[in-house]
Write a protein that holds these residues in place. Structure first.
Motif, PDB file in Angstrom:
ATOM      1  N   ALA A   1      82.633 -63.289  32.033  1.00 19.18           N
ATOM      2  CA  ALA A   1      82.503 -61.889  32.461  1.00 19.18           C
ATOM      3  C   ALA A   1      81.461 -61.739  33.567  1.00 19.18           C
ATOM      4  CB  ALA A   1      82.137 -61.014  31.268  1.00 19.18           C
ATOM      5  N   CYS A   2      81.757 -60.833  34.516  1.00 19.05           N
ATOM      6  CA  CYS A   2      80.843 -60.574  35.641  1.00 19.05           C
ATOM      7  C   CYS A   2      79.886 -59.439  35.294  1.00 19.05           C
ATOM      8  CB  CYS A   2      81.648 -60.209  36.889  1.00 19.05           C
ATOM      9  SG  CYS A   2      82.872 -61.444  37.341  1.00 19.05           S
ATOM     10  N   THR A   3      79.250 -59.529  34.165  1.00 20.82           N
ATOM     11  CA  THR A   3      78.311 -58.503  33.728  1.00 20.82           C
ATOM     12  C   THR A   3      77.440 -59.060  32.614  1.00 20.82           C
ATOM     13  OG1 THR A   3      78.114 -56.216  32.919  1.00 20.82           O
ATOM     14  CG2 THR A   3      79.855 -57.559  31.963  1.00 20.82           C
ATOM     15  N   ASP A   4      76.432 -58.332  32.250  1.00 18.18           N
ATOM     16  CA  ASP A   4      75.579 -58.721  31.136  1.00 18.18           C
ATOM     17  C   ASP A   4      76.350 -58.498  29.835  1.00 18.18           C
ATOM     18  OD1 ASP A   4      73.414 -59.421  29.551  1.00 18.18           O
ATOM     19  OD2 ASP A   4      72.631 -57.377  29.510  1.00 18.18           O
ATOM     20  N   THR A   5      76.487 -59.534  29.021  1.00 21.07           N
ATOM     21  CA  THR A   5      77.308 -59.462  27.805  1.00 21.07           C
ATOM     22  C   THR A   5      76.462 -59.412  26.531  1.00 21.07           C
ATOM     23  OG1 THR A   5      77.458 -61.888  27.726  1.00 21.07           O
ATOM     24  CG2 THR A   5      79.206 -60.703  28.912  1.00 21.07           C
ATOM     25  N   TYR A   6      75.182 -59.112  26.660  1.00 22.42           N
ATOM     26  CA  TYR A   6      74.304 -59.124  25.486  1.00 22.42           C
ATOM     27  C   TYR A   6      74.768 -58.126  24.428  1.00 22.42           C
ATOM     28  CZ  TYR A   6      70.136 -58.735  22.577  1.00 22.42           C
ATOM     29  OH  TYR A   6      69.274 -58.709  21.509  1.00 22.42           O
ATOM     30  N   VAL A   7      75.066 -56.899  24.854  1.00 25.39           N
ATOM     31  CA  VAL A   7      75.485 -55.861  23.907  1.00 25.39           C
ATOM     32  C   VAL A   7      76.835 -56.214  23.292  1.00 25.39           C
ATOM     33  CG1 VAL A   7      76.133 -53.435  23.658  1.00 25.39           C
ATOM     34  CG2 VAL A   7      74.194 -54.064  25.106  1.00 25.39           C
ATOM     35  N   ILE A   8      77.757 -56.703  24.126  1.00 24.03           N
ATOM     36  CA  ILE A   8      79.078 -57.091  23.623  1.00 24.03           C
ATOM     37  C   ILE A   8      78.961 -58.213  22.605  1.00 24.03           C
ATOM     38  CG2 ILE A   8      81.337 -58.013  24.246  1.00 24.03           C
ATOM     39  CD1 ILE A   8      80.984 -55.218  25.215  1.00 24.03           C
ATOM     40  N   SER A   9      78.080 -59.167  22.881  1.00 26.86           N
ATOM     41  CA  SER A   9      77.909 -60.285  21.948  1.00 26.86           C
ATOM     42  C   SER A   9      77.334 -59.817  20.617  1.00 26.86           C
ATOM     43  CB  SER A   9      77.006 -61.358  22.563  1.00 26.86           C
ATOM     44  OG  SER A   9      75.685 -60.871  22.752  1.00 26.86           O
ATOM     45  N   LEU A  10      76.444 -58.834  20.662  1.00 22.41           N
ATOM     46  CA  LEU A  10      75.918 -58.259  19.413  1.00 22.41           C
ATOM     47  C   LEU A  10      77.010 -57.545  18.633  1.00 22.41           C
ATOM     48  CD1 LEU A  10      72.424 -56.818  20.451  1.00 22.41           C
ATOM     49  CD2 LEU A  10      72.917 -58.928  19.207  1.00 22.41           C
ATOM     50  N   LEU A  11      77.892 -56.848  19.360  1.00 21.80           N
ATOM     51  CA  LEU A  11      79.017 -56.173  18.710  1.00 21.80           C
ATOM     52  C   LEU A  11      79.970 -57.195  18.098  1.00 21.80           C
ATOM     53  CD1 LEU A  11      79.783 -53.361  21.335  1.00 21.80           C
ATOM     54  CD2 LEU A  11      78.723 -53.089  19.084  1.00 21.80           C
ATOM     55  N   LEU A  12      80.105 -58.334  18.774  1.00 25.30           N
ATOM     56  CA  LEU A  12      80.943 -59.404  18.239  1.00 25.30           C
ATOM     57  C   LEU A  12      80.393 -59.909  16.913  1.00 25.30           C
ATOM     58  CD1 LEU A  12      83.157 -61.591  18.450  1.00 25.30           C
ATOM     59  CD2 LEU A  12      81.544 -62.942  19.813  1.00 25.30           C
ATOM     60  N   VAL A  13      79.075 -60.135  16.878  1.00 29.83           N
ATOM     61  CA  VAL A  13      78.437 -60.597  15.646  1.00 29.83           C
ATOM     62  C   VAL A  13      78.571 -59.557  14.539  1.00 29.83           C
ATOM     63  CG1 VAL A  13      76.236 -61.213  14.585  1.00 29.83           C
ATOM     64  CG2 VAL A  13      76.817 -62.114  16.832  1.00 29.83           C
ATOM     65  N   SER A  14      78.385 -58.283  14.901  1.00 28.86           N
ATOM     66  CA  SER A  14      78.470 -57.215  13.899  1.00 28.86           C
ATOM     67  C   SER A  14      79.905 -56.993  13.426  1.00 28.86           C
ATOM     68  CB  SER A  14      77.914 -55.904  14.467  1.00 28.86           C
ATOM     69  OG  SER A  14      78.693 -55.460  15.567  1.00 28.86           O
ATOM     70  N   ASN A  15      80.874 -57.475  14.189  1.00 28.92           N
ATOM     71  CA  ASN A  15      82.277 -57.318  13.793  1.00 28.92           C
ATOM     72  C   ASN A  15      82.792 -58.591  13.118  1.00 28.92           C
ATOM     73  OD1 ASN A  15      84.914 -56.454  13.519  1.00 28.92           O
ATOM     74  ND2 ASN A  15      85.423 -56.684  15.665  1.00 28.92           N
TER      75      ASN A  15
END
Length: 310
Positions: A186-200
């Motif tokens: 991804a061409c963006t910061d994925t920190y928040v998405i990765s946290l959502l992945l862990v929480s899901n």
């Protein structure tokens, strides 16, 4: 909705780029996938045709075998074909379909395993109330809820993936599309998405594993009050389920509870829960279950008799 995306397809590196190893992988995974299909389809046909397997446990086993079949089909056929190709590409749309189907049937399997644990607990710990609690209507509703829950989980995965902009790199260092390797492109910061992945995904795997292990500990503890014969039968069932749970959830927890982190070993570990465990499941549920083996023998005997009459 796709935003700011210039990538229309991805390149899958697979397990290896070595041509000899790719041929070995083709033979290995083809046999494993064929065994998974045959084993699970045999269980599905046996349960559907045998009157001796009409209890809730086999009702859930039917759906577990169905989810196993579909789960393996979401990744294995393409991986087998790609092993014969020098370069493997997958379109953006096909990638999203694979992400959805992989997580849908994987999550469905998790929920079915939980239902099987609940069924075992009630059958062993609450035998007098078992049939009134686990009626066919309740079992059907529980399976329907599992399907809906799996769909919601998969839609969340797709939403997270489609929210990522892909504008440059398109090489996936994996043998199938999943959110973890896609985050690296991804061409963006994925920190928040990765946290959502862990929480899901991570939370579903971890919480479900804890629930399952706790339920089987309670079941095993309660067996001390049963007769030797009843204890042996229940212990056989529980051990089979525990083996499946550990083999499936161990690799899943390792992969999906790490935010924004991938290791070179992830691909090999993923093999365990995408192919390995799915082949072991039918072996465990047939070889360690006398009722299923007897039903399969009767089914085979009927086939031989019908063939002789022709």
């Amino acid at each position: 909705m796709r935003l700011n995306n210039t990538v229309t397809e991805f390149i899958l590196l697979g397990l290896t780029q070595d041509l000899v190893k790719k041929k070995i992988a083709f033979a290995f995974f083809f046999l494993f996938y064929l065994g998974t299909l045959l084993g699970n389809l045999l269980i599905i046909i046996t349960i559907k045709t045998s009157r001796a397997l009409e209890s809730p446990m086999y009702f859930f086993l039917f759906y577990l075998s169905l989810s196993d079949t579909c789960f393996s089909t979401s990744t294995a056929p393409r991986m087998i074909v790609d092993a014969l190709l020098k370069n493997s590409t997958i379109s953006f749309s096909e990638c999203m379909i694979q992400v959805f189907s992989f997580h849908f049937f994987g999550c469905l399997e998790i929920f079915i395993l939980i239902l099987m644990a609940v069924d075992s607990y009630l059958a062993i710990c609450k035998p007098l109330h078992y049939m009134s609690i686990m009626s066919w209507q309740i079992c059907s509703v529980l399976v329907a809820i599992a399907w809906v829950g799996a769909c919601v989980h998969s839609l969340v995965q797709i939403f997270l993936t489609l929210s990522l902009p892909f504008c440059g790199p398109n090489v996936i260092d994996h043998y199938f599309c999943d959110l973890q390797p896609l985050l690296k492109l991804a061409c963006t910061d994925t920190y928040v998405i990765s946290l959502l992945l862990v929480s899901n995904s991570g939370a579903i795997c971890t919480v479900s594993f804890v629930i399952l292990m706790f339920s089987y500990i309670v079941i095993l503890y309660s067996l001390r009050n049963h007769s030797a014969e009843g204890r042996k039968k229940a212990l056989c069932t529980c051990i089979s389920h525990i083996i499946v749970v550990v083999l499936f959830f161990g690799p899943c927890i390792f992969i999906y509870t790490r935010p924004a982190t991938t290791f070179p070993t992830d691909k090999m570990i993923a093999v365990f829960y995408t192919i390995g465990t799915l082949l072991i499941n039918p072996l465990i549920y047939t070889l360690r279950n006398a009722e299923v083996k007897n039903a399969m023998r009767k089914l085979w005997s009927k086939k031989l008799i019908s063939d002789d009459q022709r």
